[in-house]
Design an enzyme around this catalytic site. Sequence first.
Site, PDB file in Angstrom:
ATOM      1  N   ASP A  58      17.080  88.224   6.137  1.00 43.66           N
ATOM      2  CA  ASP A  58      17.110  89.398   5.121  1.00 43.66           C
ATOM      3  C   ASP A  58      16.008  89.114   4.032  1.00 43.66           C
ATOM      4  OD1 ASP A  58      18.079  91.570   3.755  1.00 43.66           O
ATOM      5  OD2 ASP A  58      19.804  91.210   5.125  1.00 43.66           O
ATOM      6  N   GLU A  94      18.759 100.450   7.094  1.00 45.23           N
ATOM      7  CA  GLU A  94      18.288 100.663   5.683  1.00 45.23           C
ATOM      8  C   GLU A  94      16.813 100.392   5.886  1.00 45.23           C
ATOM      9  OE1 GLU A  94      22.367  99.341   3.216  1.00 45.23           O
ATOM     10  OE2 GLU A  94      21.090  97.805   4.240  1.00 45.23           O
ATOM     11  N   HIS A 116      14.530  94.834   5.532  1.00 44.59           N
ATOM     12  CA  HIS A 116      15.162  93.592   5.233  1.00 44.59           C
ATOM     13  C   HIS A 116      14.309  92.292   5.666  1.00 44.59           C
ATOM     14  CE1 HIS A 116      18.976  95.355   4.024  1.00 44.59           C
ATOM     15  NE2 HIS A 116      18.864  96.255   5.300  1.00 44.59           N
TER      16      HIS A 116
END
Length: 482
Positions: free
Chosen positions: A148, A275, A211
Amino acid sequence: IIMKLYYVLLLLAFPLSAQINVVPQPNDVHYYKGSCKVDTPITYVKDPAIANPEGYQLVIQPRKITVKYSAEAGKYYATQTLRQLIFQAKKEHKESLPCLVITDAPRFAYRALMVDPARHYWKIEDLKKYIDVMSQYKFNYLHLHLNDDQGWRIEIKKYPKLTEIGAKRTNFEGSKRNNEGFYTQEEMKDLVRYALERNVQLIPEFDVPGHNDAAVAAYPFLSCNDTIIGVRTTAGVSKNLLCVSKKEVFTFIDDIISELSEVFPCKYFHIGGDEAPLDKWLENPQVQQLKKELQITNNQQLMSEFFKRVNESLAKNGKQPLIWMELEVPTYPQNSVMYLWRMHTTPQVLERAKKDNFKVICSPGEYAYFDYPQAKDDLPNVGWMPTLTLQQVYKFNPAFSLTSQEEKQYILGVEATLWGESVKDLFRAFYMTYPRALALSEVGWTQMQQRSWKSFTDRLEGQLSYLLHQGVNYRPPVELAN
Ligand code: ACM
């Protein structure tokens, strides 16, 4: 003959009121008269007639305990059921078990928990302990969120800077804890074996294209603008995506998928997808050029194109993609398994599943985000999060409004996600996971007609003792005390 018949009728007609204390609740239990000493030796019988490899039959007779199974998974689960029965009997100072026949198999083939060592590193020993406990409750997949913005946690031989640079961070939101660490491939292979002995398959997640600050910190060429950044030290969503227009990016992804496919034998490979704001892609001239070449009219088609390319690497390595679905992405690879995760999106995701014919793993925020606190004001610094109570998890029916035929066709199973921003160690991880994972284990394993909140709460205290006995902490469900 009449005596024999009488005896058979007596046995059949003797519905004992006692309920066994097993979680998840077995799908079929028949009680008979009599009991059996707890230390009776167990006879294992391989029985190919048991259709589900995770299914089993446990027969407790006055002087005999028999386990029937067709595969190691079923044998393992029968043993877990029996261990719980014996523990509960001893807890009540009983030296015997009731005579019964349990015929059991899971409702869903996929029953998972996810942990996030990217945000806070977990020692291998802690992952082993976590697997020990989840496997007793018949979870069969552990999803590892390995990269991440805040950390890269797995050795990649072709790209050593991923761990030299990406596995270290100065702090996280000011905290100095668990900011450094990674797993060597050898350590991870050992963990794969350890988990398989407990019928748990490890699923790696390599989250792309978002990420990825930790990867970009190590190799700036991965971003569209060769951005120089450090490993991220705060929570939140980064815009430094892996660049969709760079050939080297897909070479990098291909290399990583190839290395990780050697480490993780599981057919599923999680490729992230969540995302990923498009800002930096759209500002970039090469991406604009790519859009022209592909005659793209909706910018999110870039994401479809990105996953099409990633899936070529997965296919080459015999892997099937798992993806955090984003509804605005117009298409995903045909063989993808999609996650239902965002709150308030269930109807739309199920519509898409029917339209595009893909399978779904259900981990909706409403029922399965285990980083959310279990009660209001239970924990500091997570005030923005919704509350997810034990009872709410228990209410979950992953079929939603689907017919039983549709359920079979579209729902692969369930997963709880334990995001790591506020999970700094195993103690907190267990606190967040239990007792909610007991509820989720029943959601994944037990048919609706065998489930009841009343029965679950009747069994809860005994199961909390079982956890304590193993040194596993949990959040006491104080709201249920009366
Ligand atoms: C997610 O919660 N970002 C999948």
